[in-house]
Design a protein around this motif. Structure first.
Motif, short mmCIF file in Angstrom:
data_model
loop_
_atom_site.label_atom_id
_atom_site.label_comp_id
_atom_site.label_asym_id
_atom_site.label_seq_id
_atom_site.Cartn_x
_atom_site.Cartn_y
_atom_site.Cartn_z
N LYS A 117 0.66 -1.40 0.02
CA LYS A 117 0.00 0.07 -0.13
C LYS A 117 0.58 1.24 0.06
O LYS A 117 0.63 2.31 -0.72
N ASN A 118 2.03 1.18 0.71
CA ASN A 118 2.78 2.52 0.82
C ASN A 118 3.94 2.68 0.17
O ASN A 118 4.46 3.58 -0.18
N LEU A 119 4.56 1.59 -0.37
CA LEU A 119 5.94 1.72 -1.05
C LEU A 119 5.87 2.71 -2.30
O LEU A 119 6.72 3.26 -2.57
N GLU A 150 11.28 0.49 2.10
CA GLU A 150 10.50 -0.53 2.76
C GLU A 150 10.12 -0.48 3.97
O GLU A 150 9.03 -0.97 4.33
N ASN A 151 11.06 -0.16 4.88
CA ASN A 151 10.65 -0.21 6.40
C ASN A 151 9.93 0.96 6.55
O ASN A 151 9.14 0.79 7.66
N ILE A 152 10.02 1.96 6.19
CA ILE A 152 9.23 3.24 6.19
C ILE A 152 7.77 2.80 5.80
O ILE A 152 6.67 3.06 6.36
N ALA A 153 7.71 2.10 4.68
CA ALA A 153 6.35 1.69 4.06
C ALA A 153 5.78 0.70 5.13
O ALA A 153 4.45 0.89 5.38
N VAL A 154 6.34 -0.55 5.57
CA VAL A 154 5.87 -1.51 6.30
C VAL A 154 5.50 -0.68 7.89
O VAL A 154 4.57 -0.95 8.51
N LEU A 213 6.54 5.91 -2.14
CA LEU A 213 7.92 6.40 -1.83
C LEU A 213 8.96 6.22 -2.79
O LEU A 213 10.03 6.41 -2.91
N SER A 214 8.47 5.85 -4.00
CA SER A 214 9.50 5.89 -5.24
C SER A 214 9.97 6.95 -5.52
O SER A 214 11.38 6.67 -6.06
N ARG A 215 9.72 7.89 -5.57
CA ARG A 215 10.26 9.18 -5.84
C ARG A 215 11.73 9.33 -4.94
O ARG A 215 12.60 9.90 -5.23
N LEU A 216 11.70 8.91 -3.68
CA LEU A 216 12.77 9.02 -2.83
C LEU A 216 13.83 7.93 -3.16
O LEU A 216 15.15 8.48 -3.18
#
Length: 70
Positions: free
Chosen positions: A17-19, A37-41, A22-25
């Protein structure tokens, strides 16, 4: 064992859902895939990070990433 399977499913759902947000980062070299991945999780996405930055600046982001888990 069932709890482990459930945690794994929640982990994968949050990541999926969240990853993408964050692809721009990742593509701009701000963070590596493992960090994203850690941020998204954790349940955070790009909109959350932008809100934190808008409210508290770099210190707010640093606080989020260094906060102890309860």
């Amino acid at each position: 064992m069932i709890a482990d399977v459930h945690r794994s499913m929640v982990f994968n759902q949050e990541k999926a859902k969240n990853l993408p947000s964050l692809s721009r980062l990742i593509s701009s070299g701000v963070c590596k895939m493992c960090t994203a991945e850690n941020i998204a999780v954790s349940g955070l996405n790009m909109a959350h990070l932008q809100t934190i930055y808008r409210r508290s600046g770099e210190d707010g982001l640093r606080d989020i990433f260094t906060m102890k888990n309860s």
